[in-house]
Design an enzyme around this catalytic site. Structure first.
Site, PDB file in Angstrom:
ATOM      1  N   ARG A  57     -69.012  34.233 -18.736  1.00  0.00           N
ATOM      2  CA  ARG A  57     -69.336  33.016 -18.002  1.00  0.00           C
ATOM      3  C   ARG A  57     -68.836  33.030 -16.557  1.00  0.00           C
ATOM      4  O   ARG A  57     -69.582  32.721 -15.633  1.00  0.00           O
ATOM      5  CB  ARG A  57     -68.711  31.798 -18.696  1.00  0.00           C
ATOM      6  CG  ARG A  57     -69.601  31.123 -19.677  1.00  0.00           C
ATOM      7  CD  ARG A  57     -68.780  30.295 -20.632  1.00  0.00           C
ATOM      8  NE  ARG A  57     -67.870  31.162 -21.368  1.00  0.00           N
ATOM      9  CZ  ARG A  57     -68.244  31.862 -22.428  1.00  0.00           C
ATOM     10  NH1 ARG A  57     -69.459  31.778 -22.885  1.00  0.00           N
ATOM     11  NH2 ARG A  57     -67.393  32.654 -23.043  1.00  0.00           N
ATOM     12  N   THR A  58     -67.589  33.388 -16.373  1.00  0.00           N
ATOM     13  CA  THR A  58     -67.012  33.267 -15.027  1.00  0.00           C
ATOM     14  C   THR A  58     -67.728  34.198 -14.052  1.00  0.00           C
ATOM     15  O   THR A  58     -68.133  33.791 -12.964  1.00  0.00           O
ATOM     16  CB  THR A  58     -65.496  33.574 -15.071  1.00  0.00           C
ATOM     17  OG1 THR A  58     -64.913  32.779 -16.084  1.00  0.00           O
ATOM     18  CG2 THR A  58     -64.837  33.281 -13.746  1.00  0.00           C
ATOM     19  N   ARG A 107     -60.785  38.806 -11.036  1.00  0.00           N
ATOM     20  CA  ARG A 107     -60.123  38.591 -12.337  1.00  0.00           C
ATOM     21  C   ARG A 107     -59.333  39.859 -12.628  1.00  0.00           C
ATOM     22  O   ARG A 107     -59.844  40.968 -12.447  1.00  0.00           O
ATOM     23  CB  ARG A 107     -61.128  38.357 -13.461  1.00  0.00           C
ATOM     24  CG  ARG A 107     -60.420  38.431 -14.830  1.00  0.00           C
ATOM     25  CD  ARG A 107     -61.240  37.948 -15.960  1.00  0.00           C
ATOM     26  NE  ARG A 107     -61.389  36.501 -15.921  1.00  0.00           N
ATOM     27  CZ  ARG A 107     -61.986  35.809 -16.876  1.00  0.00           C
ATOM     28  NH1 ARG A 107     -62.481  36.423 -17.934  1.00  0.00           N
ATOM     29  NH2 ARG A 107     -62.103  34.504 -16.776  1.00  0.00           N
TER      30      ARG A 107
END
Lengths: 309, 151
Positions: A57-58, A107
């Site tokens: 998702r991110t 991330r």
């Protein structure tokens, strides 16, 4: 309010006023996020999307957001195909991405990685999760979901449920909700209780969260139920895990005892904690919540790059 | 009655006084004594003082530098440093805790980015001076055993 060049590392770097501003601006992004309107606000801008850890998702929502704003994204979703495999430091990878792009989203499995990245980059850095540390864009989209559904964030009775000890999203969220003065209840098995420091932070903001392991009672008067996944590997044996997981299952039977306007949120992925039958009720907000990642991330990309609507 | 000194006066060097009782050994560790030192060192522990008990360390022929003073502040925040020249106190100052502690303490979180092979020094913000509490600038964790983590 000027966010140009600002790094987005932790929700704690923002005042309530600044969060309000971001949420209002994200609201304006909704028709663009849905593809109903078009903009070239970030035309010619490049986003470096550096994902040293898996994400669905991110990563997709950041890249989609950049495209929706008329910009482009470069990057990787698997660090094994990068110079990191050859032993390159994160600092050097960031210096390179800084030279190649206008915004960096990262991330990384290590806590503090985004803060470090920001030190080595002129371009603004957006933290998309640093180990067990922060995930501010998730927190903002959670706030945005409550804000758009309930018209305000404070004055709500909000239950945070599940793995409150290791869950990355719930720590920042509890802090942000306390900042808005929401009434908080933390429901978890005793072994996965909210860390003492997070409870103390809420106290410092004038909020005294109720802590319990019993869901039925806590959820009765709730306006928002925020569910997180309980990870099997946190338990010493399967029997103990099954007992806990079973007691926290959200199904239509439980929902028959709650407020009609209760909304259920989940950062996803979910496993068994929410029965699929709930997906078809008005309570289920988790898919809309996932969509909300787009307007919120569009708002942030637009604000930090100065390419405004 | 003449006050008897527990350890004799030194001609040149440093006297670190008012060290929290029991922490003299940690101060020696910070000063790299005895590992890297050939200086003569005297230690007095649990000496009675007006404020209760204290430790004293005297190092002959060595004036300690400000970076070492910052480290001492972490474990003995009430210590005084006396630089002795020709039996006289030439300089005297109290240790002072800085607002940020850089490159002195390592983070207790094994997955903190400051513990990996990156070109950065460890960095902590002092959130409370008494009792001392610090948090890592990078991962925001609070180490409990600060004195054990001095680099």
């Amino acid at each position: 309010m000027n966010f140009k060049g600002k790094d987005i590392i932790s929700i704690k770097d923002f005042s309530k006023k600044e969060i309000d501003y971001i949420l209002e601006y994200a609201k304006k992004m909704v028709p663009y996020a849905k593809g109903e309107k078009y903009t070239d606000a970030l035309k010619g801008k490049i986003l470096s999307s550096l994902f040293f850890e898996p994400s669905t998702r991110t990563r997709l929502s950041f890249e989609s957001s950049m495209n929706r704003l008329g910009g482009r994204s470069i990057g990787f979703a698997d660090p094994s195909a990068t110079s990191q495999k050859k032993g390159e430091s994160l600092a050097d990878t960031i210096r390179m991405a800084d030279a190649y792009s206008d915004i960096i989203v990262i991330r990384h499995p290590q806590e503090g990685a985004a803060r470090l990245a920001a030190e080595f980059s002129e371009a603004p850095v957006l933290n998309a999760g640093d180990g067990a540390g922060h995930h501010p864009t998730q927190c903002l989209l959670d706030l945005f979901t409550i804000f758009t559904e309930k018209k305000h964030i404070g004055k709500n009775n909000i239950v945070l449920l599940g793995d409150l000890k290791y869950g990355r999203t719930v720590h920042s969220l509890a802090y942000a909700l306390a900042l808005y003065g929401a009434e908080l209840t933390f429901v978890s098995p005793a072994s996965l209780k909210m860390p003492k420091e997070v409870v103390e932070e809420c106290n410092e903001l004038g909020i005294e969260p109720i802590q319990t392991s019993i869901l039925d009672k806590a959820v009765k008067d709730a306006d928002v139920l925020y569910v997180t996944r309980i990870q099997k590997e946190r338990f010493p044996d399967a029997e103990e895990y099954n007992k806990v997981v079973g007691s926290y299952k959200i199904d239509n039977k439980l929902l028959s005892t709650t407020k009609q306007k209760l909304i259920i949120m989940h950062p996803l992925p979910r496993v068994t904690e929410i029965d699929p039958e709930v997906d078809y009720t008005n309570h289920a907000l988790y898919f809309k919540q996932a969509f909300n990642g787009i307007p919120v991330r569009m708002a942030l990309l637009s604000l930090v790059s100065g390419g405004l609507l | 009655m003449k006050k008897e000194l527990k350890i004799p006066r030194i001609k040149n060097g440093t006297v670190i006084d008012h060290i929290t009782a029991g922490n003299a050994i940690k101060v020696l560790h910070i000063l790299g004594i005895p590992k890297t030192s050939t200086f003569v060192v005297s230690v007095a522990m649990n000496v009675k003082s007006r404020m209760g008990k204290k430790d004293i360390v005297k190092v002959e022929n060595r004036e300690i530098d400000p970076k070492e003073v910052d480290k001492i502040a972490l474990i003995a925040p009430k210590a005084t440093i006396n630089i002795i020249r020709d039996y006289e106190v030439a300089e005297k100052y109290l240790v002072k805790l800085p607002d940020e502690i850089i490159g002195i303490v390592s983070c207790s979180n094994p997955t903190c980015v400051s513990n990996s092979r990156e070109p950065v020094k460890s960095r902590f913000k002092v959130i409370c001076k008494d009792p001392l509490r610090i948090i890592c600038y990078y991962c925001e964790r609070e180490p409990e055993d600060i004195s054990e983590r001095i680099i």
